[in-house]
Design a protein around this motif. Structure first.
Motif, PDB file in Angstrom:
ATOM      1  N   GLY B 100       0.798  -1.231   0.000  1.00 27.25           N
ATOM      2  CA  GLY B 100       0.000   0.000   0.000  1.00 27.25           C
ATOM      3  C   GLY B 100       0.824   1.271   0.000  1.00 27.25           C
ATOM      4  N   LEU B 101       1.967   1.254  -0.680  1.00 27.98           N
ATOM      5  CA  LEU B 101       2.848   2.428  -0.671  1.00 27.98           C
ATOM      6  C   LEU B 101       2.404   3.513  -1.653  1.00 27.98           C
ATOM      7  CD1 LEU B 101       6.535   1.135  -0.399  1.00 27.98           C
ATOM      8  CD2 LEU B 101       5.227   2.414   1.286  1.00 27.98           C
ATOM      9  N   ASP B 102       1.697   3.151  -2.709  1.00 26.93           N
ATOM     10  CA  ASP B 102       1.340   4.184  -3.698  1.00 26.93           C
ATOM     11  C   ASP B 102       0.323   5.157  -3.095  1.00 26.93           C
ATOM     12  OD1 ASP B 102      -1.530   3.135  -5.240  1.00 26.93           O
ATOM     13  OD2 ASP B 102      -0.376   1.767  -3.973  1.00 26.93           O
ATOM     14  N   LEU B 103       0.395   6.425  -3.541  1.00 26.69           N
ATOM     15  CA  LEU B 103      -0.329   7.493  -2.857  1.00 26.69           C
ATOM     16  C   LEU B 103      -1.834   7.276  -2.745  1.00 26.69           C
ATOM     17  CD1 LEU B 103       0.282   9.945  -1.282  1.00 26.69           C
ATOM     18  CD2 LEU B 103       0.255  11.300  -3.362  1.00 26.69           C
ATOM     19  N   PRO B 104      -2.533   6.902  -3.844  1.00 26.17           N
ATOM     20  CA  PRO B 104      -3.989   6.723  -3.697  1.00 26.17           C
ATOM     21  C   PRO B 104      -4.337   5.670  -2.637  1.00 26.17           C
ATOM     22  CG  PRO B 104      -3.345   6.689  -6.010  1.00 26.17           C
ATOM     23  CD  PRO B 104      -2.079   6.666  -5.213  1.00 26.17           C
ATOM     24  N   THR B 105      -3.596   4.542  -2.629  1.00 22.58           N
ATOM     25  CA  THR B 105      -3.859   3.493  -1.635  1.00 22.58           C
ATOM     26  C   THR B 105      -3.519   3.983  -0.230  1.00 22.58           C
ATOM     27  OG1 THR B 105      -3.171   1.920  -3.330  1.00 22.58           O
ATOM     28  CG2 THR B 105      -3.501   1.046  -1.120  1.00 22.58           C
ATOM     29  N   ALA B 106      -2.376   4.686  -0.100  1.00 22.89           N
ATOM     30  CA  ALA B 106      -1.960   5.181   1.220  1.00 22.89           C
ATOM     31  C   ALA B 106      -3.007   6.139   1.789  1.00 22.89           C
ATOM     32  CB  ALA B 106      -0.604   5.869   1.121  1.00 22.89           C
ATOM     33  N   ARG B 107      -3.601   6.965   0.913  1.00 26.23           N
ATOM     34  CA  ARG B 107      -4.656   7.890   1.372  1.00 26.23           C
ATOM     35  C   ARG B 107      -5.891   7.110   1.815  1.00 26.23           C
ATOM     36  NH1 ARG B 107      -3.624  12.132  -3.161  1.00 26.23           N
ATOM     37  NH2 ARG B 107      -2.100  13.441  -2.097  1.00 26.23           N
ATOM     38  N   LYS B 108      -6.224   6.091   1.031  1.00 21.42           N
ATOM     39  CA  LYS B 108      -7.417   5.302   1.359  1.00 21.42           C
ATOM     40  C   LYS B 108      -7.243   4.577   2.688  1.00 21.42           C
ATOM     41  CE  LYS B 108      -8.944   4.189  -3.168  1.00 21.42           C
ATOM     42  NZ  LYS B 108      -8.755   3.159  -4.181  1.00 21.42           N
ATOM     43  N   THR B 109      -6.061   3.947   2.896  1.00 19.56           N
ATOM     44  CA  THR B 109      -5.866   3.198   4.140  1.00 19.56           C
ATOM     45  C   THR B 109      -5.806   4.156   5.329  1.00 19.56           C
ATOM     46  OG1 THR B 109      -3.469   3.168   3.752  1.00 19.56           O
ATOM     47  CG2 THR B 109      -4.711   1.214   3.077  1.00 19.56           C
ATOM     48  N   ALA B 110      -5.269   5.380   5.115  1.00 20.51           N
ATOM     49  CA  ALA B 110      -5.248   6.364   6.206  1.00 20.51           C
ATOM     50  C   ALA B 110      -6.672   6.722   6.611  1.00 20.51           C
ATOM     51  CB  ALA B 110      -4.478   7.609   5.785  1.00 20.51           C
ATOM     52  N   GLY B 111      -7.527   6.950   5.608  1.00 13.69           N
ATOM     53  CA  GLY B 111      -8.928   7.239   5.888  1.00 13.69           C
ATOM     54  C   GLY B 111      -9.593   6.074   6.599  1.00 13.69           C
ATOM     55  N   ALA B 112      -9.269   4.849   6.151  1.00 12.83           N
ATOM     56  CA  ALA B 112      -9.860   3.658   6.756  1.00 12.83           C
ATOM     57  C   ALA B 112      -9.466   3.543   8.222  1.00 12.83           C
ATOM     58  CB  ALA B 112      -9.426   2.411   5.988  1.00 12.83           C
ATOM     59  N   VAL B 113      -8.194   3.863   8.547  1.00 11.26           N
ATOM     60  CA  VAL B 113      -7.732   3.805   9.941  1.00 11.26           C
ATOM     61  C   VAL B 113      -8.577   4.728  10.814  1.00 11.26           C
ATOM     62  CG1 VAL B 113      -5.842   4.522  11.470  1.00 11.26           C
ATOM     63  CG2 VAL B 113      -5.356   3.082   9.484  1.00 11.26           C
ATOM     64  N   LEU B 114      -8.807   5.964  10.334  1.00 13.90           N
ATOM     65  CA  LEU B 114      -9.592   6.929  11.121  1.00 13.90           C
ATOM     66  C   LEU B 114     -11.024   6.439  11.313  1.00 13.90           C
ATOM     67  CD1 LEU B 114      -8.352  10.277   9.528  1.00 13.90           C
ATOM     68  CD2 LEU B 114      -7.809   9.398  11.800  1.00 13.90           C
ATOM     69  N   VAL B 115     -11.626   5.975  10.223  1.00 13.38           N
ATOM     70  CA  VAL B 115     -13.033   5.550  10.279  1.00 13.38           C
ATOM     71  C   VAL B 115     -13.192   4.317  11.158  1.00 13.38           C
ATOM     72  CG1 VAL B 115     -14.936   4.619   8.905  1.00 13.38           C
ATOM     73  CG2 VAL B 115     -13.632   6.576   8.048  1.00 13.38           C
ATOM     74  N   VAL B 116     -12.338   3.292  10.935  1.00 11.96           N
ATOM     75  CA  VAL B 116     -12.466   2.038  11.687  1.00 11.96           C
ATOM     76  C   VAL B 116     -12.223   2.282  13.175  1.00 11.96           C
ATOM     77  CG1 VAL B 116     -11.443  -0.239  12.065  1.00 11.96           C
ATOM     78  CG2 VAL B 116     -11.913   0.543   9.743  1.00 11.96           C
ATOM     79  N   SER B 117     -11.175   3.052  13.521  1.00 10.36           N
ATOM     80  CA  SER B 117     -10.878   3.224  14.947  1.00 10.36           C
ATOM     81  C   SER B 117     -11.970   4.047  15.637  1.00 10.36           C
ATOM     82  CB  SER B 117      -9.495   3.836  15.157  1.00 10.36           C
ATOM     83  OG  SER B 117      -9.387   5.060  14.492  1.00 10.36           O
ATOM     84  N   LEU B 118     -12.500   5.064  14.949  1.00  6.77           N
ATOM     85  CA  LEU B 118     -13.576   5.856  15.563  1.00  6.77           C
ATOM     86  C   LEU B 118     -14.854   5.037  15.718  1.00  6.77           C
ATOM     87  CD1 LEU B 118     -13.097   9.377  13.947  1.00  6.77           C
ATOM     88  CD2 LEU B 118     -12.986   8.813  16.384  1.00  6.77           C
ATOM     89  N   THR B 119     -15.181   4.241  14.692  1.00 12.68           N
ATOM     90  CA  THR B 119     -16.392   3.418  14.762  1.00 12.68           C
ATOM     91  C   THR B 119     -16.288   2.400  15.899  1.00 12.68           C
ATOM     92  OG1 THR B 119     -16.539   3.619  12.368  1.00 12.68           O
ATOM     93  CG2 THR B 119     -17.952   1.972  13.398  1.00 12.68           C
ATOM     94  N   LEU B 120     -15.120   1.718  15.970  1.00 11.21           N
ATOM     95  CA  LEU B 120     -14.930   0.730  17.040  1.00 11.21           C
ATOM     96  C   LEU B 120     -14.986   1.399  18.417  1.00 11.21           C
ATOM     97  CD1 LEU B 120     -12.120  -1.636  15.676  1.00 11.21           C
ATOM     98  CD2 LEU B 120     -14.502  -2.230  16.164  1.00 11.21           C
ATOM     99  N   THR B 121     -14.406   2.613  18.518  1.00  9.49           N
ATOM    100  CA  THR B 121     -14.436   3.332  19.801  1.00  9.49           C
ATOM    101  C   THR B 121     -15.877   3.582  20.232  1.00  9.49           C
ATOM    102  OG1 THR B 121     -12.384   4.453  19.195  1.00  9.49           O
ATOM    103  CG2 THR B 121     -13.618   5.377  21.033  1.00  9.49           C
ATOM    104  N   LEU B 122     -16.717   4.053  19.285  1.00  7.13           N
ATOM    105  CA  LEU B 122     -18.113   4.342  19.621  1.00  7.13           C
ATOM    106  C   LEU B 122     -18.861   3.062  19.991  1.00  7.13           C
ATOM    107  CD1 LEU B 122     -18.984   7.050  16.930  1.00  7.13           C
ATOM    108  CD2 LEU B 122     -18.604   7.369  19.388  1.00  7.13           C
ATOM    109  N   LEU B 123     -18.646   1.983  19.211  1.00  9.22           N
ATOM    110  CA  LEU B 123     -19.353   0.723  19.472  1.00  9.22           C
ATOM    111  C   LEU B 123     -18.946   0.136  20.822  1.00  9.22           C
ATOM    112  CD1 LEU B 123     -19.307  -1.058  15.976  1.00  9.22           C
ATOM    113  CD2 LEU B 123     -21.271  -0.089  17.191  1.00  9.22           C
ATOM    114  N   ILE B 124     -17.620  -0.015  21.038  1.00 13.26           N
ATOM    115  CA  ILE B 124     -17.145  -0.632  22.284  1.00 13.26           C
ATOM    116  C   ILE B 124     -17.426   0.294  23.458  1.00 13.26           C
ATOM    117  CG2 ILE B 124     -15.145  -1.604  23.488  1.00 13.26           C
ATOM    118  CD1 ILE B 124     -13.917  -2.152  20.714  1.00 13.26           C
ATOM    119  N   GLY B 125     -17.246   1.619  23.234  1.00 11.79           N
ATOM    120  CA  GLY B 125     -17.515   2.586  24.299  1.00 11.79           C
ATOM    121  C   GLY B 125     -18.977   2.521  24.735  1.00 11.79           C
ATOM    122  N   ALA B 126     -19.885   2.441  23.754  1.00 12.40           N
ATOM    123  CA  ALA B 126     -21.314   2.354  24.075  1.00 12.40           C
ATOM    124  C   ALA B 126     -21.599   1.086  24.861  1.00 12.40           C
ATOM    125  CB  ALA B 126     -22.142   2.388  22.794  1.00 12.40           C
ATOM    126  N   LYS B 127     -20.977  -0.014  24.440  1.00 11.74           N
ATOM    127  CA  LYS B 127     -21.187  -1.316  25.104  1.00 11.74           C
ATOM    128  C   LYS B 127     -20.703  -1.250  26.561  1.00 11.74           C
ATOM    129  CE  LYS B 127     -21.875  -5.845  25.154  1.00 11.74           C
ATOM    130  NZ  LYS B 127     -23.222  -6.062  25.678  1.00 11.74           N
TER     131      LYS B 127
END
Lengths: 115, 131
Positions: B100-127
């Motif tokens: 995932g070194l090429d720029l478009p992929t690196a941008r996508k995975t960076a976005g995915a990290v933010l979305v996944v970690s925030l979503t998991l935080t809300l789900l687990i935090g709510a639980k």
């Protein structure tokens, strides 16, 4: 390499590798921990305590804490090297962090082997 | 010979107020912030862990501490810190082995990290905090 200083990073691969190895150990433990949570018969203080009392979980959890403290040592040392420029202050902070983490390792061992 | 080119003054741009980090840079600095936060709160986490596996009295003590809304807020922040550090860390490990070194992929995975970690935080935090 004229800029070597006494509290430098040893300019080697060892810490870089250690950072990644300890990260992998912690990631694997996180998976084991989540699976163990789902395998709990009921979510109670007793079941939680029993989970960490098993020989495997106790050992795995201790390894996790050790990996974490080594990982934190490399990470925090990198942060200090980026932002703290006076050598004396940096050495002092490195020492504080190192001794804190060694103390935490003893604390974690005491928690787990008291179970 | 390459020394001569290095002697030219190099442009430096360190004005934090005008720097706009790209998404991967944002994930990177949050990785650092979350790591420092987790380190600073380590004694709190160790104490809570020790109390949670202790006797009934220790467990009751931990529960009363956890009842404090401020403690809840801090733990919620630490939950995010752990999840962000975990997700971003896996991304960095992948980059280390040249995935995932090429720029478009690196941008996508960076976005995915933010979305996944925030979503998991809300789900687990709510639980955890809402039961």
């Amino acid at each position: 390499m004229q800029n070597r200083i006494v509290v430098g990073a040893h300019y080697g691969l060892r810490d870089w590798i250690a950072q990644r190895v300890t990260a992998t150990v912690m990631a694997l433990y996180t998976v084991i921990f989540v699976v163990s949570l789902f395998c709990m018969p009921e979510f109670s203080a007793d079941a939680w305590r029993a989970m960490f009392s098993s020989g495997f979980m106790r050992f795995a959890t201790f390894l996790f804490w050790l990996a974490l403290f080594f990982h934190a040592w490399v990470g925090i040392r990198d942060v200090l090297m980026d932002y703290i420029k006076p050598v004396g202050l940096r050495l002092a902070l490195h020492s504080v962090v190192a001794f804190l983490l060694i103390g935490y390792a003893g604390w974690a061992a005491q928690i787990l082997w008291r179970l | 010979m390459s020394d001569t080119t290095l002697k030219k003054p190099r442009p430096k741009h360190l004005d934090l107020k005008t720097i706009r980090l790209p998404l991967p840079g944002f994930v990177s600095i949050l990785h650092r912030v979350s790591g420092v936060g987790l380190f600073l709160m380590m004694p709190v986490l160790l104490w809570l862990f020790g109390a949670s596996v202790g006797g009934p009295e220790a467990v009751a003590q931990a529960k009363s501490v956890l009842g404090n809304p401020l403690v809840k807020l801090v733990l919620f922040g630490l939950l995010w810190a752990y999840l962000h550090h975990f997700c971003a860390g896996i991304r960095f490990l992948m980059l280390d082995i040249h995935k995932g070194l090429d720029l478009p992929t690196a941008r996508k995975t960076a976005g995915a990290v933010l979305v996944v970690s925030l979503t998991l935080t809300l789900l687990i935090g709510a639980k955890i905090f809402l039961g």
